[in-house]
Design a protein around this motif. Structure first.
Motif, PDB file in Angstrom:
ATOM      1  N   TYR A  79       0.815  -1.214   0.000  1.00 30.12           N
ATOM      2  CA  TYR A  79       0.000   0.000   0.000  1.00 30.12           C
ATOM      3  C   TYR A  79       0.850   1.266   0.000  1.00 30.12           C
ATOM      4  O   TYR A  79       0.324   2.364   0.175  1.00 30.12           O
ATOM      5  CB  TYR A  79      -0.938   0.002   1.203  1.00 30.12           C
ATOM      6  N   GLN A  92      -4.818  -0.209  -9.221  1.00 29.07           N
ATOM      7  CA  GLN A  92      -5.358  -0.936  -8.067  1.00 29.07           C
ATOM      8  C   GLN A  92      -4.810  -0.355  -6.773  1.00 29.07           C
ATOM      9  O   GLN A  92      -5.552  -0.122  -5.820  1.00 29.07           O
ATOM     10  CB  GLN A  92      -4.980  -2.411  -8.158  1.00 29.07           C
ATOM     11  N   TYR A 116      -7.080   1.140  -3.833  1.00 27.68           N
ATOM     12  CA  TYR A 116      -7.173   0.479  -2.537  1.00 27.68           C
ATOM     13  C   TYR A 116      -6.681   1.374  -1.411  1.00 27.68           C
ATOM     14  O   TYR A 116      -7.247   1.369  -0.313  1.00 27.68           O
ATOM     15  CB  TYR A 116      -6.370  -0.827  -2.548  1.00 27.68           C
ATOM     16  N   HIS A 124     -14.529  -2.904  -8.848  1.00 23.05           N
ATOM     17  CA  HIS A 124     -13.691  -3.955  -8.267  1.00 23.05           C
ATOM     18  C   HIS A 124     -14.144  -5.338  -8.733  1.00 23.05           C
ATOM     19  O   HIS A 124     -13.329  -6.167  -9.159  1.00 23.05           O
ATOM     20  CB  HIS A 124     -13.756  -3.864  -6.742  1.00 23.05           C
TER      21      HIS A 124
END
Length: 261
Positions: free
Chosen positions: A138, A180, A184, A237
């Motif tokens: 992340y 992505q 996220y 998603h």
């Protein structure tokens, strides 16, 4: 006072704080959001048709399997998905008054319990990232980020139609492609915390008191608007999860933990 009368009283009190949307009253922003959601569905359907028509059926065999999703991550993922579903269903039914007052009262209790469980789930997610080695997925690398995002966008718009290889295949180092990863991070560290905060403040309005006129109304409006945004994310998603070698391949990753190349 019987249960029916009690439920009716509850529903009348609820109307003072919750904007009740009916066929006679849809705010402009909600109409626009609804039209955008329908348009998104049509665009995704067109993309799917073009994708399946342009690319010949790929072999179901896999050259490599990489274990990317631990049991803890998979447990968190499915718990998060279930709670999101229950919260969206109960919340939308309440806002659009699609059930009787007694049913709405029960759904509010379900919404409250699921909200606290989602808070626990989110705390677990943060702990997994901090202590479980999942957090580096992340961390967005700013250098070259725009060019990587554009490359991934081109793949989704054109390359996937031609059967090109994925420009950023999932690996132990990075299991998300640039788009992505940005989505996220935005959802898990932006959208979800805001949903939880507005939900908690709506449940305990005495915390904000009379900070400004109509604060409780705007908290509920913000909470509802954020839930609509989450619908867009969920639609996107779920669709992108069908873009693997087979439509169900990505879903299988969250069952056994293995990503297949």
């Amino acid at each position: 006072m019987n249960a029916s009368q009690s439920a009716e009283q509850f529903h009348m009190q609820l109307a003072h704080y919750v904007p009740l949307f009916s066929a006679e009253y849809w705010p402009v922003w909600l109409v626009i959001a609804g039209l955008m959601l329908v348009a998104m569905g049509l665009v995704l359907a067109l993309h799917a048709i073009l994708r399946f028509r342009s690319v010949s059926q790929k072999s179901a065999s896999h050259g490599e399997k990489v274990y990317l999703y631990s049991k803890a991550v998979r447990l968190w993922h499915w718990s998060n998905a279930l709670l999101f579903l229950l919260l969206l269903v109960s919340g939308l039914i309440n806002h659009f008054t699609l059930a009787s007052p007694s049913a709405i009262k029960s759904l509010l209790a379900v919404h409250e319990v699921c909200g606290f469980l989602l808070l626990i789930c989110w705390i677990g997610f943060v702990l997994i990232n901090l202590a479980g080695g999942n957090g580096h997925h992340y961390i967005i690398q700013r250098q070259g980020g725009v060019s990587r995002a554009l490359r991934q966008t081109r793949f989704y718009l054109f390359g996937i139609m031609q059967g090109e290889s994925h420009p950023f295949p999932a690996s132990v180092r990075s299991k998300f492609n640039p788009l992505q990863q940005a989505a996220y991070v935005g959802v898990m560290y932006g959208l979800l915390p805001l949903l939880l905060i507005t939900g908690l403040l709506s449940l305990y309005p005495q915390v904000v008191g009379d900070l400004f006129p109509g604060v409780r109304y705007w908290l509920l409006q913000a909470h509802f608007a954020l839930s609509i945004v989450s619908l867009f994310f969920i639609f996107g998603h779920l669709y992108l999860c069908t873009t693997g070698r087979t439509p169900g391949e990505t879903f299988k990753c969250m069952v056994d933990g293995y990503h297949r190349h």
